[in-house]
Design a protein around this motif. Structure first.
Motif, PDB file in Angstrom:
ATOM      1  N   LEU A  13       2.009  -5.775  -5.081  1.00  0.00           N
ATOM      2  CA  LEU A  13      -0.143  -4.970  -5.359  1.00  0.00           C
ATOM      3  C   LEU A  13      -0.099  -3.682  -5.226  1.00  0.00           C
ATOM      4  CD1 LEU A  13      -0.725  -8.975  -4.399  1.00  0.00           C
ATOM      5  CD2 LEU A  13      -0.159  -8.259  -7.107  1.00  0.00           C
ATOM      6  N   PHE A  14      -1.006  -3.430  -5.862  1.00  0.00           N
ATOM      7  CA  PHE A  14      -1.348  -2.058  -5.487  1.00  0.00           C
ATOM      8  C   PHE A  14      -2.431  -1.582  -5.869  1.00  0.00           C
ATOM      9  CE2 PHE A  14       2.572   0.784  -8.528  1.00  0.00           C
ATOM     10  CZ  PHE A  14       2.805  -0.201  -7.474  1.00  0.00           C
ATOM     11  N   ASN A  15      -3.422  -2.793  -5.193  1.00  0.00           N
ATOM     12  CA  ASN A  15      -4.472  -2.258  -5.000  1.00  0.00           C
ATOM     13  C   ASN A  15      -5.131  -3.426  -4.486  1.00  0.00           C
ATOM     14  OD1 ASN A  15      -4.871  -4.492  -7.041  1.00  0.00           O
ATOM     15  ND2 ASN A  15      -6.098  -4.466  -8.294  1.00  0.00           N
ATOM     16  N   LEU A  16      -4.557  -3.837  -2.820  1.00  0.00           N
ATOM     17  CA  LEU A  16      -5.131  -4.101  -1.791  1.00  0.00           C
ATOM     18  C   LEU A  16      -5.709  -3.772  -0.957  1.00  0.00           C
ATOM     19  CD1 LEU A  16      -1.661  -6.003  -0.892  1.00  0.00           C
ATOM     20  CD2 LEU A  16      -3.315  -7.069  -2.295  1.00  0.00           C
ATOM     21  N   ILE A  40       1.222  -1.294  -0.186  1.00  0.00           N
ATOM     22  CA  ILE A  40      -0.142  -0.064   0.266  1.00  0.00           C
ATOM     23  C   ILE A  40       1.197   1.296   0.263  1.00  0.00           C
ATOM     24  CG2 ILE A  40      -1.414   1.239   1.420  1.00  0.00           C
ATOM     25  CD1 ILE A  40      -2.477  -1.282   2.130  1.00  0.00           C
ATOM     26  N   ASP A  41       2.094   1.229   1.182  1.00  0.00           N
ATOM     27  CA  ASP A  41       2.872   2.569   0.918  1.00  0.00           C
ATOM     28  C   ASP A  41       3.085   2.283  -0.493  1.00  0.00           C
ATOM     29  OD1 ASP A  41       2.226   3.254   3.280  1.00  0.00           O
ATOM     30  OD2 ASP A  41       3.935   2.567   4.043  1.00  0.00           O
ATOM     31  N   THR A  42       3.669   1.597  -0.868  1.00  0.00           N
ATOM     32  CA  THR A  42       4.403   1.678  -2.259  1.00  0.00           C
ATOM     33  C   THR A  42       3.920   2.344  -3.196  1.00  0.00           C
ATOM     34  OG1 THR A  42       6.536   0.025  -1.805  1.00  0.00           O
ATOM     35  CG2 THR A  42       6.073   0.529  -3.860  1.00  0.00           C
ATOM     36  N   THR A  74      -8.063  -2.212  -1.505  1.00  0.00           N
ATOM     37  CA  THR A  74     -10.085  -2.418  -2.163  1.00  0.00           C
ATOM     38  C   THR A  74     -10.173  -3.903  -1.811  1.00  0.00           C
ATOM     39  OG1 THR A  74      -8.957  -3.962  -3.962  1.00  0.00           O
ATOM     40  CG2 THR A  74      -8.824  -0.968  -4.457  1.00  0.00           C
ATOM     41  N   LEU A  75      -9.312  -4.752  -0.861  1.00  0.00           N
ATOM     42  CA  LEU A  75     -10.030  -5.623  -0.438  1.00  0.00           C
ATOM     43  C   LEU A  75      -9.814  -5.149   1.352  1.00  0.00           C
ATOM     44  CD1 LEU A  75      -8.437  -8.046  -2.639  1.00  0.00           C
ATOM     45  CD2 LEU A  75     -10.832  -7.911  -2.656  1.00  0.00           C
ATOM     46  N   LEU A  93      -8.279 -11.214   2.797  1.00  0.00           N
ATOM     47  CA  LEU A  93      -6.768 -11.443   2.248  1.00  0.00           C
ATOM     48  C   LEU A  93      -6.200 -13.227   3.154  1.00  0.00           C
ATOM     49  CD1 LEU A  93      -5.303  -7.867   1.397  1.00  0.00           C
ATOM     50  CD2 LEU A  93      -6.125  -9.128   0.034  1.00  0.00           C
ATOM     51  N   ASN A  94      -6.395 -12.109   4.056  1.00  0.00           N
ATOM     52  CA  ASN A  94      -6.329 -13.524   5.095  1.00  0.00           C
ATOM     53  C   ASN A  94      -7.211 -14.555   4.747  1.00  0.00           C
ATOM     54  OD1 ASN A  94      -4.407 -12.078   6.670  1.00  0.00           O
ATOM     55  ND2 ASN A  94      -6.363 -11.873   8.263  1.00  0.00           N
TER      56      ASN A  94
END
Length: 471
Positions: free
Chosen positions: A245-248, A168-170, A250-251, A256-257
Motif C-alpha cells: 500500500l503506497f500511502n501508509l 513504505i520502502d517499496t 499518510t496515516l 493503522l493499529n
C-alpha cells in the motif's frame, strides 16, 4: 483394535524419528572429521547457475583430463571417482540432462532451474600423504550441492521488516527512475487505495496481477531488487496474494493499529505475515541455514551494460542478501550441531564475453562491489571471497577481439569497451552505454556424453576456493 492402531502409528513415528536421528548423527560425525560439506549455489535467473552446477560436477567426474591445474587434487590425479546420489529432502539436480543439452547438435544451454534441487557427490580420493594407515590410502568426501533461485534470497530481507515499513520502502523505490516509467498508471491506482477501507478480494486480485506483471517487466528491463521474489517464478500463486500500500505514510501507526480486522491494511498485513511464516521462514530454517559454504553467481557484465541505475539496483539487491546471512564463529561444536555459513564465494559469471586481458579487471570490480556492501563486521566473522569463472567457455581470444558463435548460429567478431576495475565513473559509464554483452551459443562438444573435456575459465580456482582445503 483402535488401541493397536495407535500403537502401530506410534511405533512408525518412533522408527522414523530414530532414522532421522541416525542420519543427523552420521552428518555430525562426517562434519567433525571434515568429510562432509554442504554448498549452496544461487544466482538470479540468467546468471548461469544451471550451467555452473553442470560444469562443476563434470569437472570433478572427469578431473584427470579437465585442465584443473589450480585444483591440486585434480592436478595430482588423486581423485579416483565421483558418484552422484539424490538428497533425501530435494529433487535431484538434472546433471545428465544438462550434459545432454550441451552435447546436442546444435548444442543447447542446460535448462534453467526455477525451483530448489540438489545432489550428493561421493568423492573417492587418494590421500595426499600415502603412508599406510590403519584406514587405508583412500578416503571418501561427501559434497552436497543445494541449488535454489536467487529470487528467494531477496525475500529473506523481508524478515527484517514489518508490512508497514516494507510498503513504505517499496513505494519510495517505485516512485523514481526506471520503475516509475514502467509502472505507468499502476502507481496512481495504488496511491488511490484507502488502507482503512473494507477489503475487496476481487479488487486486490486484479491489482496483484498488475503488480506481478510490473515486477516481471522490471526484471526484463534489467532490474534486480524485486520483492516478493517468489512472484517472479513459475507456479507462484501458491500463497494468498498481497500488494504494498503506497500511502501508509499518510496515516499514523496508531491509526493503522486501530483499523478494523476486515480493513485493507489489516488483511494485507496478515497476508504479508503469513507469506513470511509459511514460505520465507521455512526456507531459511530448513534450507538456507543448513549450508556450510555458499556460491553466489553475479552477472556483473550484464549489470555494467545496463547503465548506472540498473547497476546500482543490483548492488542494493546483493547488499540485502548479505544482510540475510546469519554468520557466526563456526567453532567446532557449532559445525557439529548448528552449521552456519562459514564462507561465501561471490562469482562474476560468463567472463568469456570479454578479453582475457580484462579478466583481472572484472575480478577486481566484483571485489570492489562486495567490499562496498559487505561491512567489516561481517568479514571479521565469515570468509568472503570473489572470483570470476566461465563454467563453459564459448569464445576464442584474439588479443583485440573475440570470436564466437551467437545464439542464432552466426559466427562473428566480438568487441567491447574497457572493463573498469572499480566502480565506474561518468566517463566509463558513457563508454559502456553502447555495449550489450552478446548471448552466445554453447560450443559444439558431442564427446561430453563419454566424458569429454568441457572448456572453462578458472573453474579450477573455484574448486580450490570452495573445497580445496578438504583434501
Amino acid at each position: 483394535m483402535a488401541m493397536n492402531s495407535q500403537i502401530e502409528q506410534l511405533g512408525r513415528r518412533l522408527n522414523k524419528t530414530l532414522e532421522d536421528i541416525d542420519q543427523q548423527a552420521s552428518k555430525w560425525v562426517a562434519r567433525s572429521l571434515d568429510k562432509h560439506l554442504s554448498v549452496g549455489i544461487t544466482g538470479f535467473s540468467g546468471s548461469g547457475k544451471s550451467t555452473f552446477i553442470t560444469s562443476l560436477i563434470h569437472q570433478l567426474k572427469y578431473s584427470n583430463h579437465a585442465h584443473l591445474g589450480g585444483f591440486l587434487p585434480a592436478r595430482d590425479e588423486r581423485l579416483l571417482g565421483v558418484k552422484i546420489q539424490s538428497l533425501d529432502d530435494l529433487p535431484l539436480f538434472e546433471y545428465q540432462q544438462g550434459i545432454q543439452a550441451l552435447a546436442d547438435d546444435p548444442p543447447q544451454w542446460p535448462p534453467s532451474t526455477t525451483h530448489i534441487s540438489g545432489c550428493r557427490l561421493v568423492i573417492e580420493y587418494k590421500k595426499k600423504n600415502i603412508l599406510p594407515t590403519f584406514t587405508g590410502e583412500t578416503r571418501r568426501f561427501t559434497l552436497e550441492l543445494r541449488d535454489y533461485p536467487g529470487e528467494w534470497l531477496l525475500d529473506l530481507a523481508m524478515l527484517q521488516q514489518d508490512y508497514r515499513q516494507w510498503s513504505i520502502d517499496t513505494a519510495a523505490l517505485c516512485s523514481k527512475g526506471i520503475r516509475q516509467e514502467l509502472a505507468e498508471d499502476l502507481l496512481e491506482n495504488l496511491n488511490a487505495l484507502d488502507p482503512l477501507a473494507v477489503f475487496d478480494e476481487q479488487q486486490i486480485e486484479a491489482l496483484y496481477v498488475r503488480y506481478r506483471n510490473f515486477l516481471q517487466t522490471c526484471k526484463t528491463a534489467g532490474l534486480t531488487f524485486i520483492q516478493p521474489g517468489r512472484a517472479l517464478l513459475p507456479d507462484s500463486e501458491d500463497f494468498q496474494v498481497f500488494i504494498p500500500l503506497f500511502n501508509l505514510q499518510t496515516l499514523s501507526e496508531h491509526q493503522l493499529n486501530k483499523a478494523s480486522d476486515d480493513s485493507l491494511y489489516k488483511v494485507m498485513q496478515q497476508r504479508y505475515k503469513s507469506y513470511l511464516k509459511e514460505f520465507v521462514q521455512p526456507f531459511y530454517k530448513t534450507f538456507f541455514r543448513g549450508i556450510d559454504r555458499q556460491v553466489v553467481l553475479i552477472d556483473v557484465l550484464k549489470a555494467l551494460s545496463g547503465g548506472k541505475e540498473k547497476f546500482d539496483d543490483m548492488v542494493i539487491a546483493f547488499s540485502r542478501i548479505i544482510d540475510s546471512y546469519h554468520v557466526g564463529n563456526n567453532a567446532f561444536l557449532n559445525r557439529l550441531f548448528s552449521p552456519q555459513v562459514e564462507k561465501i564465494l561471490f562469482l562474476a559469471s560468463k567472463p568469456d564475453r570479454i578479453l582475457m586481458n580484462q579478466h583481472e579487471a572484472l575480478r577486481r570490480l566484483c571485489d570492489e562491489i562486495i567490499s562496498h556492501i559487505c561491512p567489516q563486521s561481517v568479514r571479521n566473522r565469515i570468509e568472503i571471497e570473489t572470483e570470476i569463472a566461465a563454467a563453459v567457455r564459448s569464445t576464442h581470444d584474439h588479443n583485440d577481439h573475440l570470436t564466437a558463435r551467437l545464439l542464432d548460429g552466426q559466427f562473428g567478431e566480438l568487441r567491447h569497451p574497457p572493463i573498469p576495475d572499480q566502480l565506474p565513473d561518468s566517463v566509463q559509464w558513457q563508454q559502456l552505454s553502447q555495449w550489450k554483452p552478446p548471448v552466445l551459443r554453447a560450443p559444439v562438444n558431442p564427446d561430453l556424453l563419454i566424458g569429454g573435456r568441457l572448456a572453462h575459465i578458472r573453474m579450477d580456482k573455484v574448486l580450490r576456493d570452495l573445497i580445496g582445503d578438504k583434501f
